[in-house]
Scaffold this motif. Sequence first.
Motif, PDB file in Angstrom:
ATOM      1  N   GLY A   1      54.216   9.538 -77.057  1.00 55.82           N
ATOM      2  CA  GLY A   1      54.190   9.418 -78.508  1.00 55.82           C
ATOM      3  C   GLY A   1      53.449  10.576 -79.154  1.00 55.82           C
ATOM      4  N   ILE A   2      54.122  11.327 -80.005  1.00 56.35           N
ATOM      5  CA  ILE A   2      53.529  12.476 -80.701  1.00 56.35           C
ATOM      6  C   ILE A   2      53.109  12.040 -82.096  1.00 56.35           C
ATOM      7  N   ILE A   3      51.872  12.312 -82.447  1.00 55.49           N
ATOM      8  CA  ILE A   3      51.392  12.007 -83.794  1.00 55.49           C
ATOM      9  C   ILE A   3      51.103  13.262 -84.598  1.00 55.49           C
ATOM     10  N   SER A   4      51.144  14.430 -83.963  1.00 52.88           N
ATOM     11  CA  SER A   4      50.879  15.669 -84.683  1.00 52.88           C
ATOM     12  C   SER A   4      51.299  16.858 -83.830  1.00 52.88           C
ATOM     13  N   PHE A   5      51.637  17.959 -84.492  1.00 47.65           N
ATOM     14  CA  PHE A   5      51.921  19.234 -83.831  1.00 47.65           C
ATOM     15  C   PHE A   5      50.863  20.249 -84.250  1.00 47.65           C
ATOM     16  N   VAL A   6      50.556  21.182 -83.353  1.00 51.00           N
ATOM     17  CA  VAL A   6      49.617  22.259 -83.649  1.00 51.00           C
ATOM     18  C   VAL A   6      50.304  23.588 -83.380  1.00 51.00           C
ATOM     19  N   LYS A   7      49.886  24.607 -84.096  1.00 49.57           N
ATOM     20  CA  LYS A   7      50.434  25.947 -83.917  1.00 49.57           C
ATOM     21  C   LYS A   7      49.855  26.588 -82.670  1.00 49.57           C
ATOM     22  N   LEU A   8      50.708  27.185 -81.855  1.00 48.35           N
ATOM     23  CA  LEU A   8      50.238  27.893 -80.675  1.00 48.35           C
ATOM     24  C   LEU A   8      49.532  29.175 -81.088  1.00 48.35           C
TER      25      LEU A   8
ATOM     26  N   PRO B   1      62.200   3.316 -81.879  1.00 49.00           N
ATOM     27  CA  PRO B   1      60.978   2.513 -82.025  1.00 49.00           C
ATOM     28  C   PRO B   1      59.815   3.123 -81.272  1.00 49.00           C
ATOM     29  N   SER B   2      58.646   3.118 -81.897  1.00 49.05           N
ATOM     30  CA  SER B   2      57.476   3.779 -81.316  1.00 49.05           C
ATOM     31  C   SER B   2      56.415   2.796 -80.846  1.00 49.05           C
ATOM     32  N   LEU B   3      56.742   1.518 -80.759  1.00 50.59           N
ATOM     33  CA  LEU B   3      55.729   0.529 -80.406  1.00 50.59           C
ATOM     34  C   LEU B   3      55.182   0.758 -79.001  1.00 50.59           C
ATOM     35  N   LEU B   4      56.043   1.172 -78.082  1.00 49.14           N
ATOM     36  CA  LEU B   4      55.613   1.369 -76.700  1.00 49.14           C
ATOM     37  C   LEU B   4      55.111   2.777 -76.450  1.00 49.14           C
ATOM     38  N   LEU B   5      55.208   3.657 -77.436  1.00 47.23           N
ATOM     39  CA  LEU B   5      54.831   5.049 -77.238  1.00 47.23           C
ATOM     40  C   LEU B   5      53.477   5.376 -77.843  1.00 47.23           C
ATOM     41  N   GLY B   6      53.128   4.743 -78.926  1.00 46.27           N
ATOM     42  CA  GLY B   6      51.893   5.070 -79.613  1.00 46.27           C
ATOM     43  C   GLY B   6      51.819   4.306 -80.914  1.00 46.27           C
ATOM     44  N   PRO B   7      51.018   4.767 -81.859  1.00 50.69           N
ATOM     45  CA  PRO B   7      50.902   4.082 -83.151  1.00 50.69           C
ATOM     46  C   PRO B   7      52.218   4.147 -83.911  1.00 50.69           C
ATOM     47  N   PRO B   8      52.437   3.236 -84.859  1.00 50.50           N
ATOM     48  CA  PRO B   8      53.670   3.267 -85.651  1.00 50.50           C
ATOM     49  C   PRO B   8      53.855   4.620 -86.334  1.00 50.50           C
ATOM     50  N   GLY B   9      55.034   5.170 -86.185  1.00 54.53           N
ATOM     51  CA  GLY B   9      55.322   6.475 -86.752  1.00 54.53           C
ATOM     52  C   GLY B   9      55.250   7.613 -85.764  1.00 54.53           C
ATOM     53  N   SER B  10      54.767   7.379 -84.571  1.00 48.43           N
ATOM     54  CA  SER B  10      54.744   8.432 -83.567  1.00 48.43           C
ATOM     55  C   SER B  10      56.162   8.712 -83.084  1.00 48.43           C
ATOM     56  N   ILE B  11      56.435   9.955 -82.763  1.00 44.29           N
ATOM     57  CA  ILE B  11      57.763  10.402 -82.358  1.00 44.29           C
ATOM     58  C   ILE B  11      57.766  10.650 -80.852  1.00 44.29           C
TER      59      ILE B  11
END
Length: 512
Positions: A371-378, A353-363
């Motif tokens: 809470g991670i919502i996106s990855f970027v290339k180094l 569950p991501s409720l305490l980490l960030g927006p719904p769907g964050s990992i």
Amino acid sequence: MGNSFGCSASGERLVSAARDGDLVEAKMLLDCNPCLAKYSTFGGLNSPLHFAAAKSHNEIVALLLENGADVNSRNYCGQTALMQACRYGHWEVVQTLLLFKCNVTRADYLSGRTALHFAAVNGHVRCIRLVVADFVPSAPFDSINGQSNGDGSDASNIKSKYDQSALSKFVNKAADGGITALHMAALNGYFDCVQLLLDLHANVSAATFHYGTSMDLIGAGSTPLHYAACGGNLKCCQILLARGASRMTLNCNGWLPLDVARMWGRHWLEPLLAPDSDSTIPMFPPSNYLSLPLMSVLNIARAYGLQSSITCSDDAEICAVCLERACTVAAEGCGHELCVRCALYLCSTSNIPSLLLGPPGSIPCPLCRHGIISFVKLSGSPAKEIKLHLSLSLCTPCMLHSREAVRSTPTSTSDIRKNRVASVSPDFFCPVTCSPFPSVALPLCTCSEGLCPTCEPHEVATQEESPNRSQPASGDQNKMERVRLEKASCSSMFWGRRSCSREHQCNSEINA
């Protein structure tokens, strides 16, 4: 046609290797004749790619695709390898097919089913999550709109509405008879799939059509709540009601969801589905299987591949999760770095569950739980230093069947994000076909704690027996019961004999 690409005996050996998972044999055959990757069995039933995908032989799937196999090839029933992988729940194969840019919107010839239907009918929620990855941007719509200001706000609003429209159109694509993925998940009692589909803008009020072969025992004009009432899963009904389903919707037979529940002996649903019900409906949080960063890491893996070993310089950071590969992506927010393979696996499998980490769907980040919502290339390592792994080198076309003219490869991650939905043609959202929908096994009791006290075991073969044994006798009820029994006595509830035969041929070949 496929048999002309090589010796029939060698092709059958490749089919056997794909079915049995013999990677050494498959490599030897394809080294001698790469065009065998396009071989199909006699009559065009299935290709080696279909066999490998259905049997979850992921390395052979990648090997075939590298040697020129068409990722969107169809079998005799019009089913792709993606549909076969979703049918059996092989999410790792689905992930590999997506990395090779398979077309998730294709429908089969028999009944217009997409890979989403195949995943939903069997309750494979991870496959659903992966299939919709290219429609769910790696940032929540609310945060996109909230961060924009000035002239950019209008463009952001238009962009988010377009993304939601494409996602909704794909999730609500109807197969024969107007049956959506939500109907099938609700019928079979897969509440986690129902919850995820509703979070992905599935239409809770979608009704089946009066033409085509929908579920005759329920009737045309039925909503997912009618199907959930037939399936008998209490939690599915609760989720649908909590998301706006109506107890008062009548189908073309004039039946409420309550009537369907009574006809099928789902007596434990009557207090919940009664029109004047005062049952408390619990509130359900967003699905744990939403995955916002999946699109971003999937596009990075498509553009740069996955590292199979440490190939960077000594000062490169090593992934703290696998301790094998160099870090190539960073999580937006906390900034922790991972290899792209671990990031992709994390986004594909996490169900916390991501409720305490960030927006719904964050990992949640595996290192700090942010809470991670996106990855970027180094940007530290040039792209030429990232060697494509064998199973993820993208689309080396067969010299005899070049597809460069019709395939456009993005040159950067920003271009991929900008065109994430542009590659989905509206032509793929075609109307339903006239072919009947496939059979679905109806669970006689789907209670999580076992059989209900009022539910007695039934044999599937004896469909003539009435599942309703405690209803008061009445003229209308007897008439409804008689109609139901007449339709149940036919050889199949959903599909015609011809379609049954065609699909049975393909499936029996794979399962031989």
